[in-house]
Design an enzyme around this catalytic site. Sequence first.
Site, mmCIF file in Angstrom:
data_model
loop_
_atom_site.group_PDB
_atom_site.id
_atom_site.type_symbol
_atom_site.label_atom_id
_atom_site.label_comp_id
_atom_site.label_asym_id
_atom_site.label_seq_id
_atom_site.Cartn_x
_atom_site.Cartn_y
_atom_site.Cartn_z
ATOM 1 N N GLU A 90 0.821 -1.213 0.000
ATOM 2 C CA GLU A 90 0.000 0.000 0.000
ATOM 3 C C GLU A 90 0.853 1.260 0.000
ATOM 4 O O GLU A 90 1.919 1.305 0.599
ATOM 5 C CB GLU A 90 -0.838 0.049 1.274
ATOM 6 C CG GLU A 90 -1.797 -1.082 1.419
ATOM 7 C CD GLU A 90 -2.418 -1.103 2.805
ATOM 8 O OE1 GLU A 90 -2.498 -0.045 3.449
ATOM 9 O OE2 GLU A 90 -2.802 -2.199 3.228
ATOM 10 N N CYS A 103 3.174 8.465 1.538
ATOM 11 C CA CYS A 103 3.602 7.501 2.555
ATOM 12 C C CYS A 103 3.891 6.177 1.857
ATOM 13 O O CYS A 103 2.994 5.586 1.245
ATOM 14 C CB CYS A 103 2.481 7.354 3.579
ATOM 15 S SG CYS A 103 2.800 6.092 4.810
ATOM 16 N N CYS A 110 5.150 -7.093 8.186
ATOM 17 C CA CYS A 110 6.072 -6.525 9.174
ATOM 18 C C CYS A 110 6.203 -7.498 10.334
ATOM 19 O O CYS A 110 5.234 -8.139 10.727
ATOM 20 C CB CYS A 110 5.522 -5.183 9.669
ATOM 21 S SG CYS A 110 6.609 -4.349 10.841
ATOM 22 N N CYS A 114 3.739 -4.698 16.640
ATOM 23 C CA CYS A 114 3.105 -3.698 17.510
ATOM 24 C C CYS A 114 1.621 -4.053 17.656
ATOM 25 O O CYS A 114 0.958 -4.394 16.687
ATOM 26 C CB CYS A 114 3.265 -2.295 16.929
ATOM 27 S SG CYS A 114 4.992 -1.806 16.779
ATOM 28 N N CYS A 117 -1.247 -2.178 15.543
ATOM 29 C CA CYS A 117 -1.009 -1.907 14.125
ATOM 30 C C CYS A 117 -1.565 -3.023 13.246
ATOM 31 O O CYS A 117 -1.418 -4.204 13.553
ATOM 32 C CB CYS A 117 0.497 -1.755 13.912
ATOM 33 S SG CYS A 117 0.938 -1.443 12.207
ATOM 34 N N CYS A 334 -2.128 1.817 8.421
ATOM 35 C CA CYS A 334 -1.093 0.965 7.824
ATOM 36 C C CYS A 334 -1.592 -0.470 7.695
ATOM 37 O O CYS A 334 -1.971 -1.071 8.689
ATOM 38 C CB CYS A 334 0.136 0.913 8.708
ATOM 39 S SG CYS A 334 0.800 2.500 9.101
HETATM 40 N N1 SAH Z 1 7.802 0.579 11.423
HETATM 41 C C1 SAH Z 1 7.922 2.000 11.369
HETATM 42 C C2 SAH Z 1 7.195 2.660 10.225
HETATM 43 C C3 SAH Z 1 5.832 2.167 9.883
HETATM 44 S S1 SAH Z 1 4.515 2.547 10.999
HETATM 45 C C4 SAH Z 1 7.548 2.618 12.686
HETATM 46 O O1 SAH Z 1 7.168 1.892 13.590
HETATM 47 O O2 SAH Z 1 7.697 3.813 12.856
HETATM 48 C C5 SAH Z 1 4.279 4.268 10.837
HETATM 49 C C6 SAH Z 1 3.590 4.919 12.029
HETATM 50 O O3 SAH Z 1 2.181 4.610 12.038
HETATM 51 C C7 SAH Z 1 4.127 4.445 13.343
HETATM 52 O O4 SAH Z 1 4.267 5.503 14.237
HETATM 53 C C8 SAH Z 1 3.058 3.481 13.790
HETATM 54 O O5 SAH Z 1 3.128 3.245 15.143
HETATM 55 C C9 SAH Z 1 1.807 4.195 13.333
HETATM 56 N N2 SAH Z 1 0.599 3.387 13.262
HETATM 57 C C10 SAH Z 1 0.490 2.059 13.112
HETATM 58 N N3 SAH Z 1 -0.797 1.673 13.129
HETATM 59 C C11 SAH Z 1 -1.523 2.792 13.280
HETATM 60 C C12 SAH Z 1 -2.916 3.041 13.377
HETATM 61 N N4 SAH Z 1 -3.800 2.060 13.300
HETATM 62 N N5 SAH Z 1 -3.327 4.325 13.567
HETATM 63 C C13 SAH Z 1 -2.421 5.334 13.611
HETATM 64 N N6 SAH Z 1 -1.096 5.146 13.518
HETATM 65 C C14 SAH Z 1 -0.641 3.895 13.369
#
Ligand code: SAH
Length: 344
Positions: A90, A103, A110, A114, A117, A334
Site C-alpha cells: 500500500e 507515505c 512486518c 506492535c 497496528c 497501515c
Molecule cells: N515501522 C515503522 C514505520 C511504519 S509505521 C515505525 O514503527 O515507525 C508508521 C507509524 O504509524 C508508526 O508511528 C506506527 O506506530 C503508526 N501506526 C500504526 N498503526 C496505526 C494506526 N492504526 N493508527 C495510527 N497510527 C498507526
Amino acid sequence: MKTIYDYNYADLETLFLSLNQKKFRADQCFQWLYRKRVSSFQEMTDLSKDLIETLSSLYCINPCECVEKQVAKDGTTKYLFQLQDGALIETVLMHYEFGESLCVTSQVGCNMGCKFCASGLLKKQRDLTSGEMVAQIMYVQKELDQESKRISNLVIMGTGEPFDNYENVMSFCKTINHDKGLALGARHITISTCGLVPMIEKFSKEHVQYNLAISLHAPTDELRSKLMPINHAYPLHQLMDSLRRYSEENNRRLTFEYILLKGVNDSDENERQLANLIRGMNAYVNLIPYNQVDEHGYKTCDAKTALHFYDCLMKNKVKATLRAKHGDDIDAACGQLRAKHERG
Ligand code: SAH
C-alpha cells in the site's frame, strides 16, 4: 524481472560501465527515468538501439500494477499495488496545505508486532527492493504530473520497519533525493522507526539530512513493552541514549510519534511521564489520532482528551503537534487495505 529503479545514480553508472557504456549514458538514462518519467526504454531516444534492446532484455521499469485505488472525501488516496511475485503493498497520498505527501511501504508485511497496528497482522514475507519503493513514488508522481502537481514530502511510514531493510531504504532515499532525479530535498524525507537501536547508531554516522521519526507511543518501559515488543530488545534508556547521540552528532530535530489510545496511554500521568522523558531534547511530539483496527480492540482517544494532552505537554515545555485525521472513511491505517485483500 528486476526493475531499473533498483539502481541509484552511482549504481547505474557502475552498471553502464559493466555494459561497456560510457558513464554519461547512465546520466541520460537516469534523467529519462526521473525527470521525463518515461515508462519504457524505447522512449530514451538518445540511447542507441542496441543499448535500448539490452536494457529491455534485462530490466523492466515499472515493477508493480495498481489493483485498487480508494479516494477519501478529503482527497487522501490509497493505492494497492501488486508486485511481480503477487505480493500486495500500500501507498498513501495525503494533501496538506504545504503540498502533497506520500507515505510509502518498505516491506511486505512486518515482523515488529506492535499490538495496535494492522501491518503486523500479516508477518513479513520479504523486504522491498529499493526499486519497488521508488516505483511507488514514480507511479503516483506520474499521475500527479497530469495535474502539474509534485510530491513535496515523502514519509517512510507505510507497512514495514525501514531500519529492518536498511540498505535498500538508504539506496531508495538516494535516488529520490538526487538532484538529477526527482530532487526531493533530504529534509522533506522522513524515515520512521519503531526503535532499532543498532540501526539508529548506524544512521547517526551517515550524517544525512533525512528526518528521523521515532514511534514512541508510551513513556514507560512497562507500557511500551506491552504495546511494542521491540521494547524488550531495546528498552527506553537505550533508545533515548542512542537518540541523544544522534541529535548531538547531527544537530537535527527529532520527531516522536505518539498515538493516543483511549484509556491506555492518554492519562495526565502518561503526559507527565512523556514530558519528563523528552524535555530538553531537540525534539517534538507528533500526537496521532488512532485509526481503529477491528482485530486489536484499541479505541481512538476523544478529541477533548487529545487537546488536553497536547496543552499539558506544551505547558510542560515539550513542543507538540496534534495531527488531523486523514482518510478516515477509507482503510487508511497501515496495512488495513492489504490485510482485507489477503483475507479476501
Ligand atoms: N515501522 C515503522 C514505520 C511504519 S509505521 C515505525 O514503527 O515507525 C508508521 C507509524 O504509524 C508508526 O508511528 C506506527 O506506530 C503508526 N501506526 C500504526 N498503526 C496505526 C494506526 N492504526 N493508527 C495510527 N497510527 C498507526
